[in-house]
Design a protein around this motif. Sequence first.
Motif, PDB file in Angstrom:
ATOM      1  N   THR A  18     -37.132   7.614  14.322  1.00  0.00           N
ATOM      2  CA  THR A  18     -36.649   8.275  15.451  1.00  0.00           C
ATOM      3  C   THR A  18     -37.810   9.329  15.851  1.00  0.00           C
ATOM      4  O   THR A  18     -37.666  10.199  16.749  1.00  0.00           O
ATOM      5  N   GLY A  19     -38.910   9.298  15.275  1.00  0.00           N
ATOM      6  CA  GLY A  19     -39.955  10.197  15.796  1.00  0.00           C
ATOM      7  C   GLY A  19     -40.118  11.482  14.995  1.00  0.00           C
ATOM      8  O   GLY A  19     -40.819  12.522  15.449  1.00  0.00           O
ATOM      9  N   ARG A  58     -36.620   9.049  23.881  1.00  0.00           N
ATOM     10  CA  ARG A  58     -35.829   9.834  24.626  1.00  0.00           C
ATOM     11  C   ARG A  58     -36.199  11.305  24.212  1.00  0.00           C
ATOM     12  O   ARG A  58     -36.269  12.089  25.080  1.00  0.00           O
ATOM     13  N   GLN A  59     -36.458  11.738  22.834  1.00  0.00           N
ATOM     14  CA  GLN A  59     -36.860  12.936  22.400  1.00  0.00           C
ATOM     15  C   GLN A  59     -38.324  13.363  22.852  1.00  0.00           C
ATOM     16  O   GLN A  59     -38.219  14.610  23.423  1.00  0.00           O
ATOM     17  N   ALA A  60     -39.029  12.403  22.987  1.00  0.00           N
ATOM     18  CA  ALA A  60     -40.696  12.801  23.348  1.00  0.00           C
ATOM     19  C   ALA A  60     -41.099  11.513  24.409  1.00  0.00           C
ATOM     20  O   ALA A  60     -41.936  10.935  23.660  1.00  0.00           O
ATOM     21  N   PRO A  61     -40.619  11.492  25.492  1.00  0.00           N
ATOM     22  CA  PRO A  61     -41.042  10.291  26.330  1.00  0.00           C
ATOM     23  C   PRO A  61     -42.704  10.150  26.766  1.00  0.00           C
ATOM     24  O   PRO A  61     -43.049   9.247  27.273  1.00  0.00           O
ATOM     25  N   GLY A  62     -43.532  11.446  26.496  1.00  0.00           N
ATOM     26  CA  GLY A  62     -44.694  11.471  26.669  1.00  0.00           C
ATOM     27  C   GLY A  62     -45.583  10.693  25.559  1.00  0.00           C
ATOM     28  O   GLY A  62     -46.907  10.869  25.871  1.00  0.00           O
ATOM     29  N   THR A 108     -29.318  -2.281   7.799  1.00  0.00           N
ATOM     30  CA  THR A 108     -28.954  -1.751   9.271  1.00  0.00           C
ATOM     31  C   THR A 108     -28.593  -2.546  10.166  1.00  0.00           C
ATOM     32  O   THR A 108     -27.757  -2.023  11.239  1.00  0.00           O
ATOM     33  N   GLY A 109     -29.094  -3.666  10.227  1.00  0.00           N
ATOM     34  CA  GLY A 109     -28.930  -4.469  11.593  1.00  0.00           C
ATOM     35  C   GLY A 109     -29.538  -4.118  12.856  1.00  0.00           C
ATOM     36  O   GLY A 109     -29.378  -4.529  13.946  1.00  0.00           O
ATOM     37  N   GLY A 110     -30.680  -3.137  12.808  1.00  0.00           N
ATOM     38  CA  GLY A 110     -31.338  -2.578  13.811  1.00  0.00           C
ATOM     39  C   GLY A 110     -30.512  -1.658  14.584  1.00  0.00           C
ATOM     40  O   GLY A 110     -31.102  -1.536  15.749  1.00  0.00           O
ATOM     41  N   THR A 111     -29.503  -1.096  14.362  1.00  0.00           N
ATOM     42  CA  THR A 111     -28.596  -0.453  15.017  1.00  0.00           C
ATOM     43  C   THR A 111     -28.345   1.086  14.764  1.00  0.00           C
ATOM     44  O   THR A 111     -27.399   1.612  15.181  1.00  0.00           O
ATOM     45  N   SER A 112     -29.236   1.699  13.788  1.00  0.00           N
ATOM     46  CA  SER A 112     -28.787   2.662  13.156  1.00  0.00           C
ATOM     47  C   SER A 112     -29.372   4.114  13.715  1.00  0.00           C
ATOM     48  O   SER A 112     -29.207   5.238  13.147  1.00  0.00           O
ATOM     49  N   SER A 134     -33.572   0.683  17.959  1.00  0.00           N
ATOM     50  CA  SER A 134     -32.658   1.630  17.986  1.00  0.00           C
ATOM     51  C   SER A 134     -33.191   3.176  17.502  1.00  0.00           C
ATOM     52  O   SER A 134     -32.965   3.945  18.235  1.00  0.00           O
ATOM     53  N   MET A 135     -34.040   3.057  16.552  1.00  0.00           N
ATOM     54  CA  MET A 135     -34.706   4.192  16.256  1.00  0.00           C
ATOM     55  C   MET A 135     -35.754   4.609  17.318  1.00  0.00           C
ATOM     56  O   MET A 135     -35.648   5.787  17.648  1.00  0.00           O
ATOM     57  N   LEU A 136     -36.437   3.767  17.855  1.00  0.00           N
ATOM     58  CA  LEU A 136     -37.510   4.016  18.848  1.00  0.00           C
ATOM     59  C   LEU A 136     -36.787   4.658  20.178  1.00  0.00           C
ATOM     60  O   LEU A 136     -37.475   5.490  20.767  1.00  0.00           O
TER      61      LEU A 136
END
Length: 201
Positions: free
Chosen positions: A54-55, A83-87, A8-12, A76-78
């Motif tokens: 992506t969690g 963003r979805q669960a900043p806490g 993926t190149g770490g960008t997916s 990129s996944m993190l």
Amino acid sequence: MSRWNQLTGGTSGQDYAARFAALARSGKDVHGEARFCAALVPAGARVLDAGCGTGRVMIRLAELGYDCVGMDLDASMLAVAQRQAPGLPWFQVDLAGFEPDLLGIAAGFDLVVAAGNVFPLLAAGTEATVVKRLAAILRPGGLMVAGFGLDEAHLPVPPTITLPEYDDYCAAVGLTIVDRFATWDADPYEGGGYAVSVHRR
């Protein structure tokens, strides 16, 4: 370099998240892994999502009342997960080299889950090391769950790890096989190209 980064190149991250969002909108159940984990340990248990991406799994488990920590190598996944669960606690970590103490993470997890083909997508030759490091942060009696493809139909890369190899890596660090399923819906495993394995420390 991990096979995932080669692929993926770490960008997916954004594309990966979008694919699952589309599946969810179409009515497909995208929480099978979290439901499977929730059947193994009670709410409130400590869960490490190893290769959390992506969690998707961890966020659902947190919603169900689990005390979760997520780790992944792909920034990129993190970024999507944060963003979805900043806490929630997210760590960018190579599973083959992570040191829980340096991250301020106490051992004693009730469950470690490695969903999403984590083991076949590790850097070549690191599989046994990753099993050892994950097993070390389990409490006595804690569970490790890993689901991954075993053939080209279930993997984005050529197969790299067999079930006997995985079981040997687990046995070498004191993990005992508890059960094995063909899906995250707990269908019985009778051979085939995908397996979900449950081991106990």
